[in-house]
Enzyme design. Structure first.
Site, PDB file in Angstrom:
ATOM      1  N   SER A 104     -63.181  27.597  19.700  1.00  0.00           N
ATOM      2  CA  SER A 104     -62.012  27.535  19.988  1.00  0.00           C
ATOM      3  C   SER A 104     -61.663  28.073  21.281  1.00  0.00           C
ATOM      4  O   SER A 104     -60.119  27.817  21.595  1.00  0.00           O
ATOM      5  CB  SER A 104     -61.102  28.204  18.819  1.00  0.00           C
ATOM      6  OG  SER A 104     -61.317  27.633  17.627  1.00  0.00           O
ATOM      7  N   SER A 202     -54.295  27.007  12.913  1.00  0.00           N
ATOM      8  CA  SER A 202     -54.617  25.718  12.426  1.00  0.00           C
ATOM      9  C   SER A 202     -55.425  24.973  13.190  1.00  0.00           C
ATOM     10  O   SER A 202     -54.796  24.657  14.427  1.00  0.00           O
ATOM     11  CB  SER A 202     -53.360  25.099  11.676  1.00  0.00           C
ATOM     12  OG  SER A 202     -53.887  23.784  11.339  1.00  0.00           O
ATOM     13  N   SER A 368     -73.125  33.102  12.870  1.00  0.00           N
ATOM     14  CA  SER A 368     -71.712  33.015  12.467  1.00  0.00           C
ATOM     15  C   SER A 368     -71.616  33.176  11.086  1.00  0.00           C
ATOM     16  O   SER A 368     -72.714  33.267  10.400  1.00  0.00           O
ATOM     17  CB  SER A 368     -70.931  31.994  12.996  1.00  0.00           C
ATOM     18  OG  SER A 368     -71.497  30.753  12.298  1.00  0.00           O
TER      19      SER A 368
HETATM   20  S1  HEL Z   1     -61.685  30.329  13.286  1.00  0.00           S
HETATM   21  C1  HEL Z   1     -60.942  31.500  14.221  1.00  0.00           C
HETATM   22  C2  HEL Z   1     -61.604  31.102  15.531  1.00  0.00           C
HETATM   23  N1  HEL Z   1     -61.407  29.650  15.904  1.00  0.00           N
HETATM   24  C3  HEL Z   1     -61.161  28.877  14.296  1.00  0.00           C
HETATM   25  C4  HEL Z   1     -62.279  27.840  14.996  1.00  0.00           C
HETATM   26  C5  HEL Z   1     -62.260  28.797  16.196  1.00  0.00           C
HETATM   27  N2  HEL Z   1     -63.180  27.784  14.088  1.00  0.00           N
HETATM   28  C6  HEL Z   1     -63.531  27.474  12.950  1.00  0.00           C
HETATM   29  O1  HEL Z   1     -62.348  26.678  12.536  1.00  0.00           O
HETATM   30  C7  HEL Z   1     -64.767  27.034  12.373  1.00  0.00           C
HETATM   31  C8  HEL Z   1     -64.573  27.094  10.721  1.00  0.00           C
HETATM   32  C9  HEL Z   1     -65.843  27.450  10.260  1.00  0.00           C
HETATM   33  C10 HEL Z   1     -66.741  28.466  10.712  1.00  0.00           C
HETATM   34  C11 HEL Z   1     -68.009  28.905   9.557  1.00  0.00           C
HETATM   35  C12 HEL Z   1     -68.741  29.733  10.635  1.00  0.00           C
HETATM   36  O2  HEL Z   1     -68.498  31.009  10.497  1.00  0.00           O
HETATM   37  O3  HEL Z   1     -69.696  29.355  11.092  1.00  0.00           O
HETATM   38  N3  HEL Z   1     -67.383  29.598   8.454  1.00  0.00           N
HETATM   39  C13 HEL Z   1     -67.523  29.083   7.113  1.00  0.00           C
HETATM   40  O4  HEL Z   1     -68.014  27.876   6.931  1.00  0.00           O
HETATM   41  C14 HEL Z   1     -66.946  29.822   6.339  1.00  0.00           C
HETATM   42  N4  HEL Z   1     -66.946  29.449   4.982  1.00  0.00           N
HETATM   43  C15 HEL Z   1     -59.665  31.856  14.155  1.00  0.00           C
HETATM   44  C16 HEL Z   1     -61.928  32.721  13.999  1.00  0.00           C
HETATM   45  C17 HEL Z   1     -60.791  31.693  16.838  1.00  0.00           C
HETATM   46  O5  HEL Z   1     -61.109  32.784  17.026  1.00  0.00           O
HETATM   47  O6  HEL Z   1     -59.944  31.202  17.359  1.00  0.00           O
HETATM   48  O7  HEL Z   1     -63.095  28.670  16.841  1.00  0.00           O
END
Ligand code: HEL
Length: 412
Positions: A104, A202, A368
């Site tokens: 992100s 989101s 992760s």
């Molecule tokens: S999540 C956050 C971070 N952002 C958002 C975005 C990003 N990443 C995602 O939406 C990845 C979601 C799946 C990640 C996965 C993993 O940990 O690799 N987790 C799962 O599958 C859990 N079941 C708000 C943390 C941000 O810091 O802005 O990057």
């Protein structure tokens, strides 16, 4: 707009130009938006505490990351600290020069392009998204500003996509989604908040942001990133290769932790990141991200007027604010830092710069779905910007704040 011009205050530089205690869904930490446009912040410490920085990286390894690294750019002086393994297949050590998936942190790139379009009078932050993409959203009240500050209420489709971590990832790692398909996944669910009412993180917001970029410029997100950010700032290790699955050149390998206790890490390096696109598919290096956030904060990438829009903070929690594709974190020593975080399968990134853009750090761990590792990385910011421990009384006595995460993003 003249590509290649980067200068403070020009419209697009102008044209182009604590450990944290627990994890909660972002929706539950929503708060009323703050409209303060400036932040009073202490200057960063005289020097970074590189011993504490190394200790923070070591603790990421102790908690399950194969490797971790950080690069500090401090007014011309560079510090690189590495621990552990960057590639388990070859046994190659972690390198602070390698490329990685930034997740992100991509949102800051998308936001910069959109704010450049505001500078070019092609976009108005308070206009409804449907003005530019007629009929896309079911609510004409959702504005561009709501998207970029995560206040649109558009449901985050990744909650369902990655509810089961490894199966969810394997189901999409080679998929190519259109932006419309991702928006449709979101719109199949009710909105989470009324437009503008509260912070609700989101990915959908920044997918729509990518659609706006393409509609308003008639060119791809990739070409906009290249022309407006990568080339002018000479970011030689930054790429947007969607839907290609490989990371160009020397890179860190990412290792996703399965939900099942004790299951082996999954090499998740290669994937389209089509589920993320303009919300998460950028590849970069620590040097490039430090250059990017430093230039941004110095007013060299967007006009001063748009930088101040970017720094209108919506409250995330007591120590964090979200601007327009930009995070503010208030550290225990009273220093505020500006940048973004990223979680993409196999990679955690924290990239932040000081108020004057003179000191920046990017920290990465190559795992992760591991909340303990995620929550130890903010210690790298404390080490770099707060420096050697000061007398306890000079530090904030506020309790450690919870990390801002999207629902279902991590398992402890
Ligand atoms: S999540 C956050 C971070 N952002 C958002 C975005 C990003 N990443 C995602 O939406 C990845 C979601 C799946 C990640 C996965 C993993 O940990 O690799 N987790 C799962 O599958 C859990 N079941 C708000 C943390 C941000 O810091 O802005 O990057």
């Amino acid at each position: 707009m003249v590509s290649g011009m980067v200068g403070k205050g020009t419209a697009l530089g102008a044209a182009l130009l604590a450990p944290l205690v627990a994890l909660v869904p972002a929706q539950t930490v929503s708060a009323a938006p703050s409209t303060a446009s400036t932040t009073v912040t202490r200057a960063a410490s005289a020097t970074s505490d590189l011993t504490a920085l190394r200790e923070a990286l070591r603790s990421a390894l102790a908690l399950g990351a194969p490797g971790a690294m950080a690069r500090v750019d401090d007014n011309g002086t560079v510090h690189k600290v590495t621990e552990g393994i960057g590639d388990r297949g070859t046994g190659r050590a972690m390198s602070a020069d390698d490329r990685f998936r930034v997740g992100s942190v991509s949102k800051s790139f998308t936001s910069v392009v959109l704010l450049q379009l505001v500078d070019e009078d092609k976009l108005t932050l308070d206009a409804p998204v449907n003005t530019y993409l007629p009929g896309l959203l079911p609510d004409d009240r959702i504005t561009v500003r709501h998207l970029l500050s995560h206040r649109s209420g558009l449901y985050d489709y990744t909650n369902d996509m990655f509810a089961a971590t490894v199966p969810g990832f394997e189901a999409v790692r080679n998929r190519v989604f259109s932006n419309q398909e991702l928006v449709d996944l979101s719109l199949a669910k009710p909105r989470t908040v009324q437009p503008g009412a509260a912070y609700a993180y989101s990915n959908t917001n920044f997918v729509v942001g990518g659609m706006l970029i393409e509609k308003l410029t008639g060119r791809s997100v990739a070409s906009n990133f290249k022309k407006r950010i990568i080339k002018p700032l000479k970011l030689s290790s930054t790429f947007y290769v969607h839907p290609r699955t490989t990371i160009p050149g020397q890179h860190i390998k990412g290792y996703l932790r399965p939900d099942e206790a004790g299951a082996p890490l999954v090499d998740s390096t290669e994937q389209t990141v089509s589920w993320g696109q303009s919300a998460g598919a950028v590849i970069s290096s620590a040097k490039d991200l430090n250059t990017f956030f430093s230039a941004l904060n110095r007013g060299e990438v967007i006009s001063d007027a748009q930088l101040s829009q970017m720094q209108q903070w919506t409250t995330v929690n007591s120590t964090q604010g979200y601007g327009l594709g930009l995070r503010r974190r208030d550290l225990s020593c009273g220093v505020s830092v500006y940048g973004h975080t990223g979680t993409v399968q196999g990679f955690y990134t924290f990239s932040f710069t000081s108020a004057d853009g003179k000191r920046s750090v990017t920290s990465v761990a190559n795992t992760s779905n591991n909340g303990s590792v995620l929550n130890t990385l903010p210690r790298t910011l404390e080490a770099v910007f707060c420096g050697a421990p000061v007398a306890k009384s000079a530090r904030s006595t506020a309790p450690a704040e919870r990390e801002d995460i999207a629902p279902d993003v991590v398992r402890d």
